[in-house]
Design a protein around this motif. Structure first.
Motif, PDB file in Angstrom:
ATOM      1  N   ILE A   1       0.902  -1.115   0.178  1.00  0.00           N
ATOM      2  CA  ILE A   1       0.061  -0.026  -0.049  1.00  0.00           C
ATOM      3  C   ILE A   1       0.737   1.153   0.053  1.00  0.00           C
ATOM      4  O   ILE A   1       1.814   1.306   0.642  1.00  0.00           O
ATOM      5  N   GLU A   2       0.374   2.244  -0.790  1.00  0.00           N
ATOM      6  CA  GLU A   2       1.370   3.480  -0.893  1.00  0.00           C
ATOM      7  C   GLU A   2       0.718   4.636   0.019  1.00  0.00           C
ATOM      8  O   GLU A   2      -0.494   4.687  -0.042  1.00  0.00           O
TER       9      GLU A   2
ATOM     10  N   ARG B   1      -2.415   3.711  -3.813  1.00  0.00           N
ATOM     11  CA  ARG B   1      -2.822   2.720  -4.358  1.00  0.00           C
ATOM     12  C   ARG B   1      -2.782   1.411  -3.344  1.00  0.00           C
ATOM     13  O   ARG B   1      -1.730   1.257  -2.835  1.00  0.00           O
TER      14      ARG B   1
ATOM     15  N   LEU C   1      -1.953  -2.530  -3.807  1.00  0.00           N
ATOM     16  CA  LEU C   1      -1.167  -3.256  -4.819  1.00  0.00           C
ATOM     17  C   LEU C   1      -1.020  -4.837  -4.662  1.00  0.00           C
ATOM     18  O   LEU C   1      -0.786  -5.045  -3.340  1.00  0.00           O
TER      19      LEU C   1
ATOM     20  N   VAL D   1      -3.389  -3.348  -9.657  1.00  0.00           N
ATOM     21  CA  VAL D   1      -3.863  -2.479  -8.753  1.00  0.00           C
ATOM     22  C   VAL D   1      -5.049  -2.804  -8.228  1.00  0.00           C
ATOM     23  O   VAL D   1      -6.044  -3.034  -9.050  1.00  0.00           O
TER      24      VAL D   1
ATOM     25  N   ARG E   1      -6.953  -1.192  -5.627  1.00  0.00           N
ATOM     26  CA  ARG E   1      -7.628   0.077  -5.267  1.00  0.00           C
ATOM     27  C   ARG E   1      -6.449   1.251  -5.526  1.00  0.00           C
ATOM     28  O   ARG E   1      -5.426   1.025  -5.400  1.00  0.00           O
ATOM     29  N   GLU E   2      -7.405   2.201  -5.870  1.00  0.00           N
ATOM     30  CA  GLU E   2      -6.489   3.588  -6.280  1.00  0.00           C
ATOM     31  C   GLU E   2      -7.383   4.754  -5.656  1.00  0.00           C
ATOM     32  O   GLU E   2      -8.313   4.489  -5.358  1.00  0.00           O
TER      33      GLU E   2
ATOM     34  N   GLU F   1      -6.355   3.804   6.015  1.00  0.00           N
ATOM     35  CA  GLU F   1      -6.174   5.148   5.389  1.00  0.00           C
ATOM     36  C   GLU F   1      -6.022   6.142   6.453  1.00  0.00           C
ATOM     37  O   GLU F   1      -7.009   6.396   7.223  1.00  0.00           O
TER      38      GLU F   1
ATOM     39  N   TRP G   1     -11.003  -5.119   1.992  1.00  0.00           N
ATOM     40  CA  TRP G   1     -11.184  -5.285   0.736  1.00  0.00           C
ATOM     41  C   TRP G   1     -12.010  -6.249   0.164  1.00  0.00           C
ATOM     42  O   TRP G   1     -11.958  -7.148   0.852  1.00  0.00           O
TER      43      TRP G   1
END
Length: 285
Positions: free
Chosen positions: A147-148, A154, A156, A167, A169-170, A190, A199
């Protein structure tokens, strides 16, 4: 010449002095109040004096891998052996964060920008894929999830056998933690939204906890889903137990980071704001 103050000025100074004293007392309380465990749990310092401690990973030999989340190529990976020796095994990283043991090696992300996710094994470092501020990493032993911590970020999935990067989720808002349960459930955080989501392969993701104070890392264990808060003051460790109840297990932390299982009912927690690793343990009944 008289320097005596008029009554209303004296009152104003008294009020100001009281407010300042209260503020300084509160600031000191936030800074130095010790970490406090919930009933049935106990906490102690496992290792201290590790600046910017962040990600933890434990291998099958009892060696603990520790990231120091320093930027601009100053980040490092340390190894703490079972006999207490601490050595540097990888340097030159930019905010290394998110670590997992994978196929006999160590995978680590870098939160310092568009940088490679690295796989360290047999003394060699291999680039797996590039992400934008990758912070959390999880695995089922077959594929990797990342995760970014970006806006937008995103979620990944990477298959090292095929090299395929998917991907999931973005458009995420400061994603930080990701964890995969043995039953296949995938959770992520988040930070700016203050929530943890599950997810879903089809349909919208499910919010399982919200209203949190900068949720960072998540870890799925037999006790339930652990959540740490990456807040500078008054951060907590929470447990969404197997019955769906959200429990507060640790309070008065500073920038809590990764939590990993050490043994049954025992966990290690990186507390970055105090440069230490804590041991959290369930008290015997």
């Amino acid at each position: 010449m008289s320097w005596s103050l008029k009554p209303y000025w004296r009152s104003a100074l008294v009020v100001f002095g009281a407010a300042l004293t209260l503020y300084l007392s509160y600031s000191e309380w936030r800074q130095f109040y010790p970490a406090t465990a919930a009933t049935g749990w106990e906490v102690e310092v496992y290792r201290d004096q590790i600046p910017m401690v962040s990600a933890l990973a434990l291998d099958g030999r009892g060696d603990l891998y520790i990231s120091q989340e320093l930027s601009s190529g100053k980040g490092k990976i340390l190894k703490l052996t079972a006999d207490g020796r601490l050595t540097e095994i990888l340097a030159g990283l930019s905010k290394p964060d998110g670590q997992v043991i994978f196929r006999g090696g160590l995978v680590t992300g870098q939160e310092g920008g568009k940088l490679p996710v690295l796989w360290l094994r047999n003394g060699q470092t291999e680039t797996l894929f590039e992400g934008n501020s990758v912070e959390g990493i999880a695995t089922d032993g077959r594929v990797l999830y990342a995760i970014e911590d970006a806006r937008p970020g995103r979620l990944l999935r990477f298959n090292p056998d095929s090299g395929e990067l998917t991907v999931l989720r973005e458009g995420l808002d400061d994603g930080e933690g990701v964890s995969l349960c043995p039953d296949g459930r995938l959770f992520y955080t988040e930070k700016r939204k203050g929530w943890v989501k599950q997810w879903q392969a089809k349909g919208p993701d499910i919010i399982v906890a919200d209203g949190l104070n900068a949720p960072g890392f998540v870890q799925c264990t037999s006790d339930g889903l652990w959540i740490t808060e990456d807040a500078t003051h008054l951060a907590r460790v929470l447990l969404l137990d197997t019955g769906g109840k959200l429990q507060v297990i640790l309070t008065h932390l500073r920038s809590a980071q990764t939590l990993i299982p050490l043994a049954a009912g025992s966990y290690l927690l990186a507390e970055q704001g105090r440069k230490r690793i804590l041991k959290l343990e369930r008290r015997p009944t």
